[in-house]
Motif scaffolding. Structure first.
Motif, PDB file in Angstrom:
ATOM      1  N   GLN A 299       0.836  -1.205   0.000  1.00 17.63           N
ATOM      2  CA  GLN A 299       0.000   0.000   0.000  1.00 17.63           C
ATOM      3  C   GLN A 299       0.869   1.252   0.000  1.00 17.63           C
ATOM      4  N   GLU A 300       2.026   1.153   0.650  1.00 21.60           N
ATOM      5  CA  GLU A 300       2.941   2.298   0.668  1.00 21.60           C
ATOM      6  C   GLU A 300       3.396   2.651  -0.750  1.00 21.60           C
ATOM      7  N   ALA A 301       3.703   1.617  -1.560  1.00 22.53           N
ATOM      8  CA  ALA A 301       4.141   1.865  -2.936  1.00 22.53           C
ATOM      9  C   ALA A 301       3.011   2.453  -3.773  1.00 22.53           C
ATOM     10  N   ILE A 302       1.787   1.970  -3.530  1.00 25.27           N
ATOM     11  CA  ILE A 302       0.627   2.511  -4.244  1.00 25.27           C
ATOM     12  C   ILE A 302       0.421   3.977  -3.889  1.00 25.27           C
ATOM     13  N   ASP A 303       0.516   4.290  -2.602  1.00 27.52           N
ATOM     14  CA  ASP A 303       0.325   5.678  -2.161  1.00 27.52           C
ATOM     15  C   ASP A 303       1.374   6.601  -2.777  1.00 27.52           C
ATOM     16  N   LYS A 304       2.612   6.118  -2.903  1.00 29.60           N
ATOM     17  CA  LYS A 304       3.664   6.930  -3.515  1.00 29.60           C
ATOM     18  C   LYS A 304       3.347   7.204  -4.984  1.00 29.60           C
ATOM     19  N   ALA A 305       2.871   6.166  -5.713  1.00 28.09           N
ATOM     20  CA  ALA A 305       2.545   6.348  -7.126  1.00 28.09           C
ATOM     21  C   ALA A 305       1.372   7.315  -7.300  1.00 28.09           C
ATOM     22  N   LEU A 306       0.372   7.203  -6.424  1.00 27.90           N
ATOM     23  CA  LEU A 306      -0.777   8.116  -6.487  1.00 27.90           C
ATOM     24  C   LEU A 306      -0.333   9.554  -6.214  1.00 27.90           C
ATOM     25  N   ALA A 307       0.578   9.718  -5.241  1.00 28.57           N
ATOM     26  CA  ALA A 307       1.061  11.063  -4.904  1.00 28.57           C
ATOM     27  C   ALA A 307       1.842  11.665  -6.065  1.00 28.57           C
ATOM     28  N   ARG A 308       2.647  10.849  -6.733  1.00 26.96           N
ATOM     29  CA  ARG A 308       3.405  11.361  -7.878  1.00 26.96           C
ATOM     30  C   ARG A 308       2.464  11.791  -8.994  1.00 26.96           C
ATOM     31  N   LEU A 309       1.425  10.990  -9.252  1.00 30.98           N
ATOM     32  CA  LEU A 309       0.461  11.351 -10.292  1.00 30.98           C
ATOM     33  C   LEU A 309      -0.296  12.624  -9.929  1.00 30.98           C
ATOM     34  N   ASP A 310      -0.567  12.824  -8.654  1.00 34.45           N
ATOM     35  CA  ASP A 310      -1.240  14.052  -8.230  1.00 34.45           C
ATOM     36  C   ASP A 310      -0.355  15.257  -8.512  1.00 34.45           C
ATOM     37  N   SER A 311       0.950  15.088  -8.305  1.00 35.53           N
ATOM     38  CA  SER A 311       1.891  16.170  -8.604  1.00 35.53           C
ATOM     39  C   SER A 311       1.970  16.417 -10.105  1.00 35.53           C
ATOM     40  N   LEU A 360     -14.977   0.596 -21.648  1.00 39.54           N
ATOM     41  CA  LEU A 360     -13.759   1.010 -20.958  1.00 39.54           C
ATOM     42  C   LEU A 360     -13.554   0.159 -19.711  1.00 39.54           C
ATOM     43  N   PRO A 361     -12.307   0.055 -19.215  1.00 39.88           N
ATOM     44  CA  PRO A 361     -12.132  -0.530 -17.882  1.00 39.88           C
ATOM     45  C   PRO A 361     -13.013   0.238 -16.898  1.00 39.88           C
ATOM     46  N   PRO A 362     -13.690  -0.465 -15.988  1.00 39.01           N
ATOM     47  CA  PRO A 362     -14.680   0.208 -15.131  1.00 39.01           C
ATOM     48  C   PRO A 362     -14.109   1.366 -14.327  1.00 39.01           C
ATOM     49  N   GLU A 363     -12.856   1.253 -13.878  1.00 38.52           N
ATOM     50  CA  GLU A 363     -12.264   2.343 -13.102  1.00 38.52           C
ATOM     51  C   GLU A 363     -12.083   3.588 -13.966  1.00 38.52           C
ATOM     52  N   VAL A 364     -11.684   3.388 -15.216  1.00 40.52           N
ATOM     53  CA  VAL A 364     -11.511   4.514 -16.131  1.00 40.52           C
ATOM     54  C   VAL A 364     -12.875   5.131 -16.456  1.00 40.52           C
ATOM     55  N   ALA A 365     -13.872   4.282 -16.700  1.00 44.22           N
ATOM     56  CA  ALA A 365     -15.210   4.788 -17.025  1.00 44.22           C
ATOM     57  C   ALA A 365     -15.752   5.653 -15.891  1.00 44.22           C
ATOM     58  N   ARG A 366     -15.594   5.192 -14.650  1.00 43.13           N
ATOM     59  CA  ARG A 366     -16.069   5.985 -13.505  1.00 43.13           C
ATOM     60  C   ARG A 366     -15.325   7.304 -13.400  1.00 43.13           C
ATOM     61  N   ALA A 367     -14.023   7.284 -13.709  1.00 41.55           N
ATOM     62  CA  ALA A 367     -13.216   8.493 -13.564  1.00 41.55           C
ATOM     63  C   ALA A 367     -13.587   9.565 -14.579  1.00 41.55           C
ATOM     64  N   VAL A 368     -13.940   9.183 -15.810  1.00 43.16           N
ATOM     65  CA  VAL A 368     -14.175  10.171 -16.861  1.00 43.16           C
ATOM     66  C   VAL A 368     -15.651  10.488 -17.065  1.00 43.16           C
ATOM     67  N   SER A 377      -8.723  13.649 -14.438  1.00 43.34           N
ATOM     68  CA  SER A 377      -9.280  13.026 -13.247  1.00 43.34           C
ATOM     69  C   SER A 377      -8.315  13.092 -12.068  1.00 43.34           C
ATOM     70  N   GLU A 378      -8.853  12.836 -10.873  1.00 48.81           N
ATOM     71  CA  GLU A 378      -8.011  12.557  -9.719  1.00 48.81           C
ATOM     72  C   GLU A 378      -7.279  11.243  -9.965  1.00 48.81           C
ATOM     73  N   PRO A 379      -6.115  11.048  -9.335  1.00 48.34           N
ATOM     74  CA  PRO A 379      -5.430   9.763  -9.476  1.00 48.34           C
ATOM     75  C   PRO A 379      -6.266   8.619  -8.886  1.00 48.34           C
ATOM     76  N   PHE A 380      -6.181   7.455  -9.513  1.00 45.94           N
ATOM     77  CA  PHE A 380      -6.881   6.267  -9.010  1.00 45.94           C
ATOM     78  C   PHE A 380      -6.067   5.028  -9.355  1.00 45.94           C
ATOM     79  N   GLN A 381      -6.357   3.927  -8.684  1.00 47.37           N
ATOM     80  CA  GLN A 381      -5.648   2.684  -8.968  1.00 47.37           C
ATOM     81  C   GLN A 381      -6.576   1.695  -9.647  1.00 47.37           C
ATOM     82  N   MET A 382      -5.986   0.780 -10.411  1.00 46.63           N
ATOM     83  CA  MET A 382      -6.764  -0.221 -11.131  1.00 46.63           C
ATOM     84  C   MET A 382      -5.862  -1.410 -11.437  1.00 46.63           C
ATOM     85  N   ILE A 383      -6.462  -2.489 -11.911  1.00 45.23           N
ATOM     86  CA  ILE A 383      -5.727  -3.645 -12.393  1.00 45.23           C
ATOM     87  C   ILE A 383      -5.740  -3.579 -13.911  1.00 45.23           C
TER      88      ILE A 383
END
Length: 458
Positions: A299-311, A360-368, A377-383
């Motif tokens: 989860q720490e690695a995911i949070d870092k990637a989300l933070a970088r995308l937010d930047s 679309l992948p469901p996470e992408v569809a919800r985001a856009v 969009s805000e950063p989000f995670q997906m598979i």
């Protein structure tokens, strides 16, 4: 008749194949005194075949075109025509295709009935028995699809064909184009800790040692531990596969294996880490089994990637660089990186950048879905499609609201309509000609039927 209709009808024969042979699974079918009602070539159609399809059609809520007493045996007969031609043309389907189709059908049946245990209780069979009895029907289904694709592969339409078709089409018959969007993405793949990679490799080494010591088989370990859902149930077997369809690192090892008794070294691919065992080689194809293990992202690695995308998102909005430049230089998504982040939609008629939201992948569809054109969009995670956890920001590049198709805006949609119509005409013509050249005997009680195809009654 549409290709999809033939396929759907073939699928109806799949879920209850033994009932057509008069087993005790269906009292409705069992109560029928069986008889041969049609003969197509050297293939017989039984009354129980028709009743099985009727029952399953009722369960699926399927509507038959015309009188079901006439339409059902006709559709079974059409299938037999395709299968006969497929045998003549030496159409082949791979074991991997058949097995994948069986597993999809079983998963669907489980989702409907609730659990594997309930499915086994309902069918009065083990899962292995169910798979075995589905095999022949699924092979037929794949053969029918392949034969139809072969028959229509050379059909094309020109822009003039499209314009002529729609010039004479009634207004109420013009197709409705659902809302479509174009989406760009920037992806970051969270880094996996080295400790986690070492853990996965140690697991794979242990599997290899257990096989080499003769404690268990590779197939058993694949069923228990492989994280490739498409092959795990088959003991890790891929089926005969060409080099070009495999991950390059995986293919390099798989095609260099020579001893079926040995297990390969650990291989890293874009999907995770594997060990591989050779089954057979045939020409330029290889059949191997493998075990896939995927390191777990913290989860720490995911949070870092989300933070970088937010930047990154903030920098783009402040005008420091464009989304397109970010996608080309920063994104980890190799499928979109070379196209300014633009996602591509692979359809049966080719590739396009336009998606309906449900495609679309469901996470992408919800985001856009709620974005305005140009928004990010805000950063989000997906598979992703390779089964890996990724973090993403998405930009809505364009949005076309649902509307009636027009030549200027929706030429590809209209071209697809005309192309599909030409394909159906070709298949219809082929079936009629095939009937003329095939021995057909129909029970007298069907001779007053209004059939879709001409020539059954001779």
């Amino acid at each position: 008749m549409k290709i999809q209709s033939i396929i759907a009808i073939a699928a109806l024969l799949i879920t209850l194949p033994t009932q057509a042979r008069g087993t005790a699974d269906s009292t409705n079918v069992q109560s029928v005194v069986d008889e041969v009602i049609w003969v197509v070539g050297d293939e017989a159609i039984l009354k129980s075949d028709v009743e099985t399809m009727r029952i399953q059609g009722q369960q699926e809520g399927m509507r038959w075109k015309g009188d079901p007493d006439c339409a059902i045996p006709e559709q079974i007969a059409v299938q037999k025509l395709y299968l006969h031609q497929a045998a003549i043309d030496s159409i082949e389907v791979t074991e991997a295709e058949i097995s994948a189709g069986i597993e999809q059908q079983i998963e669907y049946m489980i989702s409907v009935i609730g659990s594997r245990e309930k499915l086994e209780e309902y069918q009065k069979k083990s899962m292995n028995q169910i798979r075995s009895e589905l095999r022949e029907s699924f092979r037929d289904r794949q053969m029918i699809q392949s034969m139809q694709r072969q028959l229509v592969k050379d059909i094309t339409v020109t822009p003039a064909d499209v314009r002529r078709y729609f010039e004479h089409l009634p207004q109420d018959s013009i197709p409705f184009v659902p809302t479509e969007v174009e989406v760009q993405i920037i992806a970051q793949t969270p880094r996996v800790d080295q400790e986690e990679i070492n853990r996965v490799k140690d697991e794979l080494r242990d599997y290899t040692d257990r096989v080499n010591r003769g404690e268990t088989s590779f197939q058993t370990l694949a069923r228990l531990y492989s994280e490739d859902p498409g092959t795990a149930r088959r003991g890790g077997e891929l089926g005969y596969t060409g080099r070009g369809t495999l991950d390059q690192s995986f293919a390099n090892v798989a095609f260099n294996l020579t001893d079926p008794k040995k297990v390969s070294k650990i291989v890293e691919s874009e999907f995770g880490f594997h060990i591989i065992q050779l089954i057979d080689k045939r020409g330029d194809k290889v059949n191997v089994r493998h075990i896939l293990r995927k390191p777990v992202v913290s989860q720490e690695a995911i949070d870092k990637a989300l933070a970088r995308l937010d930047s990154i998102r903030s920098d783009i909005r402040e005008g420091k660089f464009s989304f397109e430049a970010g996608a080309s230089m920063i994104s980890d998504d190799k499928d979109t990186r070379n196209n300014n982040g633009l996602m591509a939609n692979a359809t049966q008629n080719g590739r396009t950048s336009r998606f309906q939201l449900q495609d679309l992948p469901p996470e992408v569809a919800r985001a856009v879905d709620t974005l305005k054109v140009g928004d990010i969009s805000e950063p989000f995670q997906m598979i992703n499609a390779r089964g890996k956890t990724v973090c993403v920001i998405a930009k809505l590049k364009s949005r076309s609201e649902g509307h009636k198709a027009t030549i200027t805006e929706d030429f590809q949609v209209m071209k697809d309509v005309v192309l599909e119509k030409r394909r159906q005409e070709k298949l219809h013509e082929w079936v009629v000609n095939k009937i003329k050249a095939t021995y057909v005997r129909v029970n007298d009680r069907y001779k007053d039927c209004q059939f879709e195809y001409q020539g059954w009654i001779k």
